[in-house]
Write an enzyme that holds these catalytic residues in place. Structure first.
Site, PDB file in Angstrom:
ATOM      1  CG  ASP A 307     -16.100 108.730  13.406  1.00 46.31           C
ATOM      2  OD1 ASP A 307     -16.668 107.614  13.322  1.00 46.31           O
ATOM      3  OD2 ASP A 307     -16.539 109.738  12.797  1.00 46.31           O
TER       4      ASP A 307
HETATM    5  C1  BGC Z   1     -19.178 108.400  11.245  1.00 45.91           C
HETATM    6  C2  BGC Z   1     -19.779 108.532  12.614  1.00 45.91           C
HETATM    7  C3  BGC Z   1     -20.539 107.278  12.972  1.00 45.91           C
HETATM    8  C4  BGC Z   1     -19.610 106.082  12.849  1.00 45.91           C
HETATM    9  C5  BGC Z   1     -20.266 104.776  13.218  1.00 45.91           C
HETATM   10  C6  BGC Z   1     -18.412 107.108  11.079  1.00 45.91           C
HETATM   11  O1  BGC Z   1     -18.045 106.915   9.749  1.00 45.91           O
HETATM   12  O2  BGC Z   1     -18.321 109.492  11.022  1.00 45.91           O
HETATM   13  O3  BGC Z   1     -20.620 109.651  12.663  1.00 45.91           O
HETATM   14  O4  BGC Z   1     -21.063 107.370  14.260  1.00 45.91           O
HETATM   15  O5  BGC Z   1     -19.155 106.006  11.511  1.00 45.91           O
HETATM   16  O6  BGC Z   1     -21.187 104.374  12.291  1.00 45.91           O
END
Ligand code: BGC
Length: 745
Positions: A307
């Protein structure tokens, strides 16, 4: 080498259909030949993902209504010098479909025409409730709402349309579905889940993955799904986003792992990791969970993406690594295949150094690259990495909008309806009041055009707010709107009270501001004081009150619930959600949704429906406002003749049937839910567990027999020794008010 990636399609409880992606020898041979000639730089570049903001002129300072522009020098540097293989995100706000075509084409041109190996970029996006980062895309109810519909077809088809509309923008990879469980109502990502139940989330996650990927992820309207956030993110101990969870092995395996196992079974091509930590171990550093459980035990053959920032955070936040470089080593060795870095290329630089120093073996890097290239092949990027212009005609069609409305109609839960005040007749004078009645963002929540979903100017203004939808149904002259309060402060409650005195009925539309992730943290689950006060004052007029709630989590309303006559729970019903709400209020549609979570009544002492016996013993359990599975209809149903057969041994596949009748005077859709209780066990067993559900149509007076099958696997759990087993003895089979007790040997 012959490698088969098998997908089993379980289309319904009774019918089974098999299908598979075959990773052909041809693909695997091509990947082998490619890996054989790739330099180390090219390999670590494939494992690196950067955000679009890192390569736009606007960076992180975009004016959301203005278009972005690629900084071509920067783009070339990242793709050609650092060999970056993946890009994500939208550049701070949704783009038009034409802008997406321009951006994706520019990126692929650079990757294909100017790079040595011509490996296409894989572009990923959070298309959480539709292609929500493309302007004017069809937006569906958020997952928590879809789960209330208990309609698998709605989940599957909404995902299919999402895939089509992402592909129409040239984007093949969706960072969804969220397969964590919504068991912690404070958690600001509650609404991204399919609710608190493991079986429900498994079933809907499965449908969603198949909806995105289809039988062939390289097809024109399909792509790659990403099941996330593996694992345990959704139940932080203190309810706040990105905070630790403590999860014993039994809970992990009985509750949290099954949705991910089902997602892998559906063929999910990618997995994103939990940003936080379990039992003191940040999941991005957990070899056991990422490699041993996910890849070895579940047989996941796609790639694992980190993530946002989370590899770096092993150093900067968690103190697991003493340097950024050690963080890269730990994450890659734990099983991370691609790092969402996301604003620089430090990951690639450090990983290259680590490999040269022998700290990370080339075999691990090759494994990660192989997984990434495999997904790029399966989604068809090597054949056609460019946007398909012909799909633009199918983007945001009227038919898709109507489907979203139908999904919302089936997702809105009627929780209270005293003296059948609903449906509301025409020709009534309505006072509409409350903060969530006249903006589209309240229907949609986060992941809508911008991350936080809070830029009203980006929403398609031709869509109806609740105010507009009510005017359409009841006539402009019959609906007066007085806002009264914002979500957290008083504007003018007296004005609302005065208007109420002239009205026949009050509709109060309350709820939450849109939010996403950490900015959505709250310290008190109770609905804000100002909103409660509005209801208090309005109730003194003696006029009937219909409460409509647009919110991402179950905000406590116990202080006002007795003062209202009806409660319509919209949660986040999407762009057509206001029309759907009015379809329910006016009775054009008979409500058919049931809660996918336990709606709490008190600030503390809450638990889920599948709690332990001790929690329901004497007065320990603080009874909820409404139970999981609760939801009213404008008709009534009765259940009889619950029959259980073939139930002698723990190895039997048990047959269950029940007769359900519509005893009211309206046609309706009833959700029939099968629960079990394993009465005695080596560890305490939940008082109730959902094991099957079906949604059926019933005309007035009509009776149908509904059949279920319970497999031995559905009766199993992790015993005192943490071994998956079925223990013989007494089980209860429960449907609605009927229970059959059986003894299995
Ligand atoms: C979130 C994810 C997301 C990623 C990309 C992160 O802050 O936890 O769920 O896919 O950002 O946008």
């Amino acid at each position: 080498m012959k490698l088969r990636y098998t997908v089993i399609l379980l289309l319904s409880v009774c019918t089974q259909l098999y299908s598979q992606y075959i990773i052909s020898d041809e693909f695997e041979n091509k990947i082998d030949s490619l890996i054989a000639i790739m330099t180390l730089e090219e390999k670590v570049g494939q494992m690196t993902q950067v955000s679009l903001e890192a390569i736009t002129e606007e960076g992180r300072n975009r004016i959301v209504t203005e278009p972005i522009h690629l900084d071509l020098a920067k783009t070339r540097e990242l793709i050609l010098k650092y060999k970056v293989g993946s890009i994500l995100n939208t550049g701070e706000a949704a783009n038009s479909i034409d802008k997406w075509h321009e951006v994706i084409t520019q990126l692929q041109d650079i990757a294909l025409e100017e790079s040595r190996l011509k490996i296409p970029i894989i572009y990923g996006i959070d298309a959480i409730h539709g292609a929500n980062y493309t302007l004017n895309a069809t937006l569906f109810p958020q997952s928590i709402s879809l789960a209330a519909s208990r309609n698998k077809e709605l989940v599957r088809k909404s995902a299919e349309i999402t895939a089509l509309e992402m592909k129409a923008s040239g984007i093949p990879w969706n960072f969804n579905p969220v397969l964590g469980l919504g068991r912690e109502p404070y958690w600001p990502r509650f609404w991204e889940t399919f609710g608190e139940d493991s079986y429900l989330a498994s079933q809907f996650g499965y449908e969603y993955v198949l909806g995105i990927q289809g039988n062939d992820p390289s097809a024109r309207t399909s792509g790659a799904a990403c099941i996330k956030h593996y694992i345990g993110y959704s139940i932080p101990n203190n309810g706040q986003d990105r905070t630790p969870a403590w999860i014993p092995e039994r809970k992990l395996r009985d509750l949290l792992l099954p949705p991910f196992a089902k997602g892998v079974e559906a063929g999910a091509l990618t997995v994103m990791v939990n940003s936080s930590e379990i039992n003191g171990i940040p999941v991005h550093s957990d070899y056991n969970l990422l490699t041993k459980v996910l890849k070895d035990e579940l047989g996941f053959k796609g790639f694992v993406v980190s993530d946002w920032l989370d590899v770096k955070r092993l150093h900067t936040r968690d103190g697991i690594a003493s340097t950024p470089k050690e963080a890269v080593k730990i994450a890659v060795m734990a099983g991370i295949d691609m790092s969402m870095v996301p604003l620089d290329v430090s990951f690639a630089v450090l990983l290259k150094e680590l490999a040269e120093e022998g700290e990370v073996p080339i075999s691990r890097i090759d494994d990660a690259v192989r997984r990434i290239l495999r997904v790029k092949y399966i989604v068809g990027l090597f054949d056609n990495p460019y946007p398909d212009k012909s799909l633009i005609q199918e983007f945001s069609s009227e038919e898709s909008a109507q489907f979203s409305r139908k999904a919302a109609q089936e997702s809105i839960v009627l929780l209270k309806n005293e003296e059948s005040i609903l449906p509301l007749k025409n020709n009534l004078k309505i006072l509409l009041t409350g903060p969530t009645a006249n903006k589209l963002m309240y229907l949609n929540g986060g992941w809508s055009y911008v991350w936080q979903g809070n830029k009203e100017e980006l929403y398609p203004q031709e869509k109806n707010t609740l105010y507009e939808a009510l005017q359409l149904q009841y006539g402009n002259d019959n609906v007066e709107y007085v806002e009264g309060v914002t979500t957290n402060s008083i504007i003018d409650i007296d004005e609302a009270v005065k208007a109420a005195e002239k009205a026949d009925v009050i509709i109060a539309s309350l709820g939450e501001e849109p939010y996403c992730e950490t900015p959505g943290n709250i310290k008190d689950l109770t609905l804000d004081e100002a909103q409660l006060k509005l209801i208090d004052e309005l109730s003194k007029t003696g006029k009937p009150i219909v409460l409509v709630l647009y919110q991402g989590r179950p905000r406590l309303i116990s202080k006002i619930v007795d003062k209202v006559d009806a409660v319509v729970l919209g949660m986040l019903p999407g762009l057509e959600g206001a029309d759907a709400t009015v379809d329910i209020i006016s009775g054009k549609v008979n409500p058919s949704a049931k809660l996918p979570f336990t709606y709490p009544k008190y600030p503390a002492g809450n638990t889920t429906y599948d709690h332990k016996p001790i929690e329901a013993y004497e007065d320990v359990w603080s009874f909820p406002q409404w139970n999981f599975g609760y939801g009213l209809s404008y008709t009534s149903y009765s259940y009889e003749n619950l029959e259980v057969s073939n139930a002698d041994s723990i190895n039997d596949t048990i047959k269950v049937s029940v007769e359900v009748s519509n005893t009211g005077d309206r046609e309706g859709k009833e959700i029939v839910e099968l629960y079990i209780r394993d009465v005695y066990g080596s560890v305490s067993r939940p008082v109730k567990q959902l094991k099957g559900f079906q949604k059926i149509d019933l005309k007035p007076g009509e009776k149908k027999t509904v059949n279920f099958i319970l497999t031995p696997d559905q009766l199993s759990f992790h015993n005192r020794e943490n071994i998956k087993t079925i223990e013989p003895g007494e089980f209860w089979i429960m449907i609605e008010n009927l229970t059959q007790k059986i003894i299995l040997n």
